[in-house]
Design a protein around this motif. Structure first.
Motif, mmCIF file in Angstrom:
data_model
loop_
_atom_site.group_PDB
_atom_site.id
_atom_site.type_symbol
_atom_site.label_atom_id
_atom_site.label_comp_id
_atom_site.label_asym_id
_atom_site.label_seq_id
_atom_site.Cartn_x
_atom_site.Cartn_y
_atom_site.Cartn_z
ATOM 1 N N ASN A 59 61.260 21.037 0.150
ATOM 2 C CA ASN A 59 59.872 21.163 -0.318
ATOM 3 C C ASN A 59 58.855 21.114 0.816
ATOM 4 N N SER A 60 59.280 21.467 2.013
ATOM 5 C CA SER A 60 58.390 21.405 3.167
ATOM 6 C C SER A 60 57.183 22.326 2.993
ATOM 7 N N ARG A 61 56.042 21.822 3.423
ATOM 8 C CA ARG A 61 54.823 22.630 3.433
ATOM 9 C C ARG A 61 54.422 22.992 4.853
ATOM 10 N N VAL A 62 55.323 22.728 5.819
ATOM 11 C CA VAL A 62 55.026 23.017 7.222
ATOM 12 C C VAL A 62 54.943 24.525 7.429
ATOM 13 N N THR A 63 53.902 24.932 8.130
ATOM 14 C CA THR A 63 53.693 26.334 8.498
ATOM 15 C C THR A 63 53.524 26.403 10.012
ATOM 16 N N ARG A 102 61.033 26.514 15.496
ATOM 17 C CA ARG A 102 60.855 25.077 15.212
ATOM 18 C C ARG A 102 60.392 24.869 13.779
ATOM 19 N N VAL A 103 59.494 25.713 13.314
ATOM 20 C CA VAL A 103 59.028 25.634 11.927
ATOM 21 C C VAL A 103 60.171 25.987 10.974
ATOM 22 N N GLU A 104 60.944 26.998 11.315
ATOM 23 C CA GLU A 104 62.042 27.424 10.441
ATOM 24 C C GLU A 104 63.092 26.336 10.251
ATOM 25 N N VAL A 105 63.457 25.627 11.316
ATOM 26 C CA VAL A 105 64.468 24.574 11.152
ATOM 27 C C VAL A 105 63.918 23.434 10.298
ATOM 28 N N HIS A 106 62.648 23.145 10.447
ATOM 29 C CA HIS A 106 62.046 22.095 9.615
ATOM 30 C C HIS A 106 62.054 22.518 8.145
ATOM 31 N N ARG A 107 61.631 23.721 7.876
ATOM 32 C CA ARG A 107 61.565 24.208 6.492
ATOM 33 C C ARG A 107 62.962 24.303 5.866
ATOM 34 N N ALA A 108 63.961 24.667 6.659
ATOM 35 C CA ALA A 108 65.327 24.772 6.140
ATOM 36 C C ALA A 108 65.962 23.399 5.936
ATOM 37 N N SER A 142 50.241 24.701 10.760
ATOM 38 C CA SER A 142 50.234 23.233 10.688
ATOM 39 C C SER A 142 51.051 22.628 11.830
ATOM 40 N N TYR A 143 52.147 23.274 12.225
ATOM 41 C CA TYR A 143 52.941 22.729 13.331
ATOM 42 C C TYR A 143 52.218 22.923 14.662
ATOM 43 N N ARG A 144 51.495 24.014 14.793
ATOM 44 C CA ARG A 144 50.669 24.213 15.995
ATOM 45 C C ARG A 144 49.657 23.067 16.103
ATOM 46 N N ASN A 145 49.100 22.643 14.971
ATOM 47 C CA ASN A 145 48.173 21.508 14.977
ATOM 48 C C ASN A 145 48.883 20.226 15.414
ATOM 49 N N VAL A 146 50.109 20.014 14.955
ATOM 50 C CA VAL A 146 50.892 18.857 15.398
ATOM 51 C C VAL A 146 51.079 18.916 16.913
ATOM 52 N N MET A 147 51.455 20.085 17.402
ATOM 53 C CA MET A 147 51.715 20.247 18.837
ATOM 54 C C MET A 147 50.474 19.991 19.700
ATOM 55 N N GLN A 148 49.313 20.190 19.128
ATOM 56 C CA GLN A 148 48.070 19.996 19.885
ATOM 57 C C GLN A 148 47.495 18.590 19.725
ATOM 58 N N ALA A 149 48.086 17.801 18.847
ATOM 59 C CA ALA A 149 47.557 16.461 18.579
ATOM 60 C C ALA A 149 48.225 15.418 19.473
#
Length: 160
Positions: A42-46, A32-38, A49-56
């Motif tokens: 200039n994505s800064r998603v890691t 999921r992070v890889e498709v966002h970054r690709a 950070s995506y784990r934090n999104v998933m928990q929010a």
């Protein structure tokens, strides 16, 4: 842009062996992070950070929609945010892996996301599309899956 979630579904076809599904947090974080970054240069998603999104709140993995390629990677993604009190969903962000562009994957993912929202009780969905010339491909994409321009914002700046 707004879409009223009534009437027949727009159902774009996918190439053979590509599938539409939602994210499984236990196994899909890296993809999921890889498709966002690709999708976003200039994505800064890691993963952190995506784990934090998933928990929010109000993240829901059953509204985090992806197109899965035959090799298990993701070709496109759409994250839906749902306001169940007002029955409105928002698509944000929508992206396609740079190696899979111009093949209809974003349209398929958006159409799937709209069906998922409707299945959850949404009556309307919104997506924000900029007014710049370079935003035209995004606006065209959203129109192909049933969105229509609802309003527009104009930015005014004082000349220096």
């Amino acid at each position: 842009y707004v879409s009223e979630l009534e009437g027949p579904d727009v159902v774009p076809e996918l190439p053979e062996a590509f599938t539409l599904r939602t994210v499984d947090p236990a196994r899909d974080l890296h993809a999921r992070v890889e498709v966002h970054r690709a999708a976003w240069t200039n994505s800064r998603v890691t993963e952190e950070s995506y784990r934090n999104v998933m928990q929010a709140w109000p993240y829901r993995c059953d509204l985090d929609c992806v197109v899965e390629a035959p090799d298990g990677s993701f070709a496109a993604s759409v994250l839906c945010w749902y306001d169940d009190e007002n029955r409105v969903g928002e698509l944000e962000p929508v992206g396609t892996h740079r190696d899979h562009r111009r093949r209809g994957f974003a349209a398929a993912a958006c159409a799937y996301a709209l069906r998922r929202l409707r299945d959850e009780g949404a009556s309307r969905a919104i997506v924000y599309a900029g007014g710049r010339v370079e935003d035209e491909p995004a606006r065209s994409l959203y129109e192909t899956v049933g969105f229509r321009r609802h309003t527009r914002a104009i930015e005014l700046r004082k000349a220096a």
